[in-house]
Structure formats: C-alpha cells, structure tokens
Design a protein around this motif. Sequence first.
Motif, short mmCIF file in Angstrom:
data_model
loop_
_atom_site.label_atom_id
_atom_site.label_comp_id
_atom_site.label_asym_id
_atom_site.label_seq_id
_atom_site.Cartn_x
_atom_site.Cartn_y
_atom_site.Cartn_z
N ARG A 3 57.60 6.15 7.49
CA ARG A 3 56.63 5.78 8.53
C ARG A 3 57.02 4.47 9.19
N GLN A 4 57.49 3.51 8.40
CA GLN A 4 57.92 2.23 8.96
C GLN A 4 59.16 2.40 9.84
N LEU A 5 60.07 3.30 9.44
CA LEU A 5 61.25 3.55 10.27
C LEU A 5 60.84 4.16 11.61
N LEU A 6 59.88 5.06 11.59
CA LEU A 6 59.42 5.67 12.83
C LEU A 6 58.84 4.60 13.76
N GLN A 7 58.09 3.66 13.20
CA GLN A 7 57.54 2.57 14.01
C GLN A 7 58.65 1.69 14.57
N ALA A 8 59.69 1.45 13.78
CA ALA A 8 60.82 0.64 14.24
C ALA A 8 61.57 1.35 15.37
N LEU A 9 61.73 2.67 15.26
CA LEU A 9 62.36 3.43 16.33
C LEU A 9 61.55 3.35 17.61
N ASN A 10 60.24 3.42 17.47
CA ASN A 10 59.36 3.34 18.64
C ASN A 10 59.48 1.99 19.33
N ARG A 11 59.58 0.91 18.55
CA ARG A 11 59.74 -0.42 19.14
C ARG A 11 61.05 -0.52 19.92
N ARG A 12 62.10 0.08 19.40
CA ARG A 12 63.39 0.03 20.10
C ARG A 12 63.34 0.85 21.39
N ILE A 13 62.64 1.94 21.37
CA ILE A 13 62.46 2.72 22.60
C ILE A 13 61.71 1.91 23.65
N GLU A 14 60.66 1.20 23.21
CA GLU A 14 59.88 0.39 24.14
C GLU A 14 60.71 -0.73 24.75
N ARG A 15 61.53 -1.37 23.94
CA ARG A 15 62.38 -2.45 24.46
C ARG A 15 63.39 -1.90 25.48
N THR A 16 63.96 -0.75 25.16
CA THR A 16 64.91 -0.14 26.09
C THR A 16 64.23 0.21 27.40
N ASN A 17 63.02 0.77 27.32
CA ASN A 17 62.28 1.15 28.53
C ASN A 17 61.90 -0.08 29.35
N GLU A 18 61.53 -1.17 28.66
CA GLU A 18 61.16 -2.40 29.37
C GLU A 18 62.35 -2.97 30.13
N ARG A 19 63.51 -2.96 29.50
CA ARG A 19 64.71 -3.45 30.19
C ARG A 19 65.04 -2.58 31.39
N SER A 20 64.90 -1.28 31.24
CA SER A 20 65.16 -0.37 32.35
C SER A 20 64.18 -0.60 33.48
N GLU A 21 62.92 -0.84 33.13
CA GLU A 21 61.89 -1.08 34.15
C GLU A 21 62.17 -2.37 34.91
N ARG A 22 62.60 -3.42 34.20
CA ARG A 22 62.91 -4.69 34.88
C ARG A 22 64.07 -4.51 35.85
N ARG A 23 65.06 -3.72 35.46
CA ARG A 23 66.19 -3.48 36.37
C ARG A 23 65.75 -2.73 37.62
N LYS A 24 64.85 -1.76 37.44
CA LYS A 24 64.35 -1.01 38.59
C LYS A 24 63.55 -1.90 39.54
N ILE A 25 62.72 -2.79 38.95
CA ILE A 25 61.91 -3.69 39.78
C ILE A 25 62.82 -4.64 40.56
N LYS A 26 63.84 -5.16 39.88
CA LYS A 26 64.78 -6.08 40.55
C LYS A 26 65.53 -5.36 41.68
N LYS A 27 65.96 -4.13 41.42
CA LYS A 27 66.67 -3.37 42.45
C LYS A 27 65.76 -3.07 43.62
N ALA A 28 64.50 -2.70 43.34
CA ALA A 28 63.56 -2.40 44.42
C ALA A 28 63.28 -3.65 45.24
N ALA A 29 63.17 -4.81 44.55
CA ALA A 29 62.90 -6.06 45.27
C ALA A 29 64.07 -6.41 46.19
N ASN A 30 65.30 -6.21 45.72
CA ASN A 30 66.47 -6.50 46.55
C ASN A 30 66.54 -5.58 47.75
#
Length: 413
Positions: free
Chosen positions: A70-97
């Motif tokens: 169960r703890q590993l599943l939570q850790a996997l979920n946190r890594r997915i969230e971090r990856t998605n957040e980085r992707s979202e920031r790149r999209k926002i920066k690209k859209a702003a440019n």
Amino acid sequence: MLAPQKQYVQWLENKNGNETLHQALWLSESNHAPPARIVLVDDKTTADEAYRLACEGTSLLWRGDFHNARQLLQALNRRIERTNERSERRKIKKAANQSAKSNKNLDKSLELSKSIPNLFHQQRQLQAQRARILSRLLLELDANYVSQLRRAPDMSAACMAAFGQINDSCVLSFRDLQGALGAAQWREKGVPIDGLDLSIFPHYGVFAPTRHEYVQLLLEAPLPDTCDVAYDIGTGTGLLAIILAQRGVKQVIATDLNPRALTCASENFTRLELANVQLQQADLYPTDAPLANLIVCNPPWLPAKPSSPLEYAVYDANSKMLRGFLQGAKTHLVEHGEVWLILSDLAEHLQLRTREELLGWFADSGLKVKYRLDTKPKHGRSQDKSDPLFATRSSEVTSLWCLEPAQSLITDN
C-alpha cells in the motif's frame, strides 16, 4: 464487470536456484488483458525502480509485506503527480510564449473557451495513464481470496462480494483489491443521504450516491395530481425509487441492466421494507408494465466514452442513454404524465453538449418543459481552485427538468 471468459496469467519464479513457471486466474475489473511481462518485487524494491518498470509497461507482482504494498502504491502515485506537474508547467510556459508572440488584441475569453474541452480530455488522459501505471502493482491470492503476504488482512468476504466465488488462485491489481475492500466498508456502514433519514448501502461496481444535491429537488417537485405508477430508469442503488415510494407513489418499477445494481437496489429496498417497489432487468424501460404517471431518470451526465465498466454511471458516449430515455418516454406515459430528468449542466460548461441540443432532443421526443428546479452542487471538486477546470466546475448547476408530452397541433383542412 469481470470478463465472462476465464483468462490466466503466467510468470517465472526462482526458488533455490530453480526457475518455475506459475499460472493463476487473471481478474481485472477494467477488463485489462493479462500482463505480458511480470517481475517479482518486494520490500527491497525502491519506489523509483518500481515506477520506472511500471512506466515501461512491466507489471509488478508483490511478494513483500502487505502494508508495504500500500505504501509503494502511494509512492508511485506521488511520482505520477510530480511528473504531471512538471508537464503542466511546461505546457503553461509554452502557451505563455505563444500568446506573447501572437496578436495582443486576441480575445482572451475566446482563447480560454477553446481550451476548455481540451483541458477536459487532457485530464481524462492523465487519469487513464495514472490508472494504467498504478494497476501494474499486482497481488496473488490463493483460492477463496486468501493472501500469504505478511500482515495481510482477511479479504475473503470483501472479494467474494465484489468478484464472486472462485476456487482457483488468482492475480489482480492492488487497486482493484482496494476498491473491493472500500466497497465492503460502504456496504457495511452505508452512505447517509442529506435530506432523508436513511442511508444507502452501495455494492461494488454500483455508483455510490456520494453526490446527492438532487435529493432536495426530488422532495420539492410536486407529484402529478394522479401518481399511481412511477418508473425509475437506471436505478443503480435504488435511491430515486426509494424517494418516490416514501413520497407515497403506490407502485414504483425500477429498472437497470447491471446485475450488481439490481442486487444492490433489492437489498436497499428490503432494508426499508418497501413492498411497493418492483425490480426489472431491462435496458431502459420495463416490459409488461402499466403506463406510468411519472418517469424519473438520473442518467450519466457527461457525453464521453467510459474507459472501464466502473465509469458507465458517469460517462455516456454520444449521450446514447439520455437520448434513448427521452425517445421512449412519451410512449410509456399516461395522458398528462410527467418525466423528471435529473441532469447537471457540466457538459455544457465543458462544451461537450449545448443547451440547444438538449432542448432539441426534448422536442424531437415529443416532450416540452413544464418547469425546472435548480440547485448548486457543493462537492469538493466544485470548491477546488487548484483544478484547471475550476471555473467550469464552480459554475455547474444540477437541475430537475419536469417534462410533459407536447400537444400535437391539429388543423382543419
């Protein structure tokens, strides 16, 4: 629901230097195919390593402590969230440019309007990707759902209720197992319903009424002058049928196509000793039934394709159920009968359907609006300002549309 044909999964396991081929029944509530690549993982496996393997499409069969899984599943979920957040920031920066290089006088509201459907579909894609990665953490259970893992709880009753009786060992995703355990708790404790002095007891695979702002609308709407017979189309847990029965409708006929929903609704009716409610397994309307004074339906609210059977209560591809319900309503009503359609306008805010389309479907079905009752949802997502779709979700309105047959115009020649 689980695939009707049995499927099996195989993997190699090394014990004392000998590699042995193992096989078990494959269970997948989302009807995923058996995994092609499986590696054994345990308490020594790092979250980063597990995440890398899962992203590469490798399934992970857990051999460590149950609670550590169960703890590993939570850790996997946190890594997915971090990856998605980085992707979202790149999209926002690209859209702003891109916006800075484009016409300064561009209508920003129009630009935002065009992006809303894309945001919705992007969110669904991210959710599907998250589900695929998390579903790659697997557990093996012996016959009758017994686990040999350290500190594993007794899961037999919960799994039996969710997946049915099996006499073989099986492999399933840890997420599906969590769903079964969570459903067992809901089935035991129930979901209290605001505005009613009762609880509903959902079953696994049946949409739980955690959002019930529409209950007050059903209590406020005046029943037709004569209301001897009512239908509840797509009853689910049976909540709408229960409200109608408690309001004094003499005969309520509730239908659903999902066997789990029929079992769930039947148990809820029995708990409340409702002898005036009948159940039929039917695709929309009942057969061999008297015409109705009132027909109620709370269909899936979003016209999008479900990604798994568990999403059928939320997504309705091409509004198939909604349109089928409306098209059949008039022929199942008595003269001066009414239709109560419970529907959110979130699809309109997401630009998945227009109000004009909805009104057009009413007219094409020979129905007209008698009145409409509205309420604002208060669920968590409508209050979450961090949600990219907060503006649309916070604008959502849930309505009870009271429809009646439109009178045909007859002219003398």
